[in-house]
Motif scaffolding. Structure first.
Motif, short mmCIF file in Angstrom:
data_model
loop_
_atom_site.label_atom_id
_atom_site.label_comp_id
_atom_site.label_asym_id
_atom_site.label_seq_id
_atom_site.Cartn_x
_atom_site.Cartn_y
_atom_site.Cartn_z
N LYS A 98 0.80 -1.23 0.00
CA LYS A 98 0.00 0.00 0.00
C LYS A 98 0.83 1.28 0.00
O LYS A 98 0.32 2.35 -0.33
CB LYS A 98 -0.94 0.00 1.21
CG LYS A 98 -1.96 -1.13 1.20
CD LYS A 98 -2.86 -1.08 2.42
CE LYS A 98 -3.88 -2.21 2.41
NZ LYS A 98 -4.75 -2.18 3.62
N LEU A 100 3.22 4.20 -1.06
CA LEU A 100 3.58 4.80 -2.35
C LEU A 100 4.69 5.82 -2.18
O LEU A 100 4.89 6.38 -1.11
CB LEU A 100 2.37 5.49 -2.98
CG LEU A 100 1.10 4.68 -3.21
CD1 LEU A 100 0.03 5.55 -3.85
CD2 LEU A 100 1.38 3.46 -4.08
N LEU A 142 4.94 1.91 -6.25
CA LEU A 142 4.51 1.11 -5.11
C LEU A 142 5.76 0.53 -4.45
O LEU A 142 6.63 -0.01 -5.14
CB LEU A 142 3.58 -0.01 -5.57
CG LEU A 142 2.93 -0.89 -4.50
CD1 LEU A 142 2.00 -0.07 -3.61
CD2 LEU A 142 2.15 -2.03 -5.17
N ASN A 168 7.79 -2.13 -2.32
CA ASN A 168 7.75 -3.53 -1.92
C ASN A 168 8.88 -3.82 -0.94
O ASN A 168 9.99 -4.21 -1.34
CB ASN A 168 7.86 -4.46 -3.13
CG ASN A 168 7.87 -5.94 -2.72
OD1 ASN A 168 7.56 -6.27 -1.58
ND2 ASN A 168 8.24 -6.80 -3.65
N LEU A 183 3.67 2.51 -11.13
CA LEU A 183 2.23 2.33 -11.27
C LEU A 183 1.73 3.07 -12.51
O LEU A 183 2.22 4.14 -12.85
CB LEU A 183 1.51 2.87 -10.03
CG LEU A 183 1.82 2.14 -8.72
CD1 LEU A 183 1.34 2.95 -7.53
CD2 LEU A 183 1.18 0.75 -8.71
N THR A 226 0.01 -1.95 -10.91
CA THR A 226 1.43 -2.22 -11.12
C THR A 226 1.70 -2.41 -12.61
O THR A 226 0.91 -3.03 -13.33
CB THR A 226 1.85 -3.48 -10.34
OG1 THR A 226 0.88 -4.51 -10.50
CG2 THR A 226 2.02 -3.16 -8.87
#
Length: 268
Positions: free
Chosen positions: A158, A160, A169, A171, A228, A237
């Protein structure tokens, strides 16, 4: 641009179709790519197996001996070395070749890295690097309904970040994707790091070879980020960020493959 790909292949007739598919897609990126295969058993990829592969230039394929270190080799006790260490063989060759190529990548023998993945990497990698981020990929598998499911990320992402008006995004959950790709400068720096010598924890023998320099708890990058794209009020994505894990063998196993690709978020 001069490219090289390095693939570990512990010889198995059942896995050969995956290897051939991986090579097929690499050749679509650049038919002159140099492909190095590290194997425990010398074999030939011939046009008899699949006529499409008659385009192969066999001189491009180079096979390394299976040994963990020179002492093991000299003593003739290679049978004592766990076969997973075959995945470590490539690094002494890559280090020698680091100045010969503009881009090098390492792949497990069942990771389908396609031209669209390479184009995605070329488009975004400089923006990520100059801000000390790793440009991320997401491993996917296909179920019987051809849905794309995330192999390694099992919880929604979630967070950003925005770089030069491009949303990404983050990770930080699991950036592993079964391969790595770096340009010459980044790879040269990587070869001088402790991680190049496998001085890190948290991964098994084979995963240590494939995680590259962007594993969890490594310090090279701030985070791994995935661009994104926006469509119909939704952020998704980037399609080029997905690489197919060809065996699809994590589907239905525990926490794996519970989220669909692409990941989607409301546009903000």
């Amino acid at each position: 641009m001069k490219l090289a790909a390095h693939i570990t292949f512990f010889h198995s007739p059942e896995r050969l179709p995956y290897l051939l598919k991986v090579i097929e897609e690499l050749l679509k990126i650049d038919e002159n790519i140099d492909i190095y295969i590290y194997t425990n058993k010398r074999f030939t990829i011939s046009s008899k197996e699949n006529m499409h592969y008659k385009i192969f230039n066999y001189r491009k394929f180079k096979f390394a001996r299976f040994l963990k270190n020179s002492l093991v080799d000299k003593l003739g006790i290679k049978w004592l070395v766990h076969p997973f260490y075959l995945a470590w063989e490539n690094r002494r060759f890559i280090e020698e070749l680091v100045d010969e190529y503009d881009v090098q990548l390492y792949l497990e023998d069942d990771i389908e890295f396609k031209k669209e993945n390479f184009d995605y990497w070329l488009k975004y990698k400089e923006l990520a690097l100059k801000n000390d981020f790793n440009l991320g990929f997401l491993r996917i598998e296909k179920d019987k309904n051809n849905r794309s499911l995330l192999t390694d990320v099992n919880w929604p992402l979630k967070d950003l970040i925005e770089l030069e008006e491009q949303k990404f995004l983050i990770n930080d959950l699991n950036p592993y994707c079964g391969f790595w790709i770096y340009d010459r400068k980044e790879l040269k720096d990587f070869t001088k790091s402790p991680e190049w010598q496998f001085n890190f924890t948290g991964y098994g023998v084979r995963a240590k070879a494939a995680v590259g320099w962007h594993g969890v708890n490594m310090n090279r990058y701030k985070s791994t980020i995935i661009p994104l794209v926006q469509s119909n009020g939704t952020l998704s994505t980037h399609p080029g960020s997905s690489v197919h894990h060809l065996p699809n063998n994590y589907i239905g196993k525990g926490r794996y493959c519970t989220l669909e690709f692409p990941l989607k978020l409301p546009a903000v």
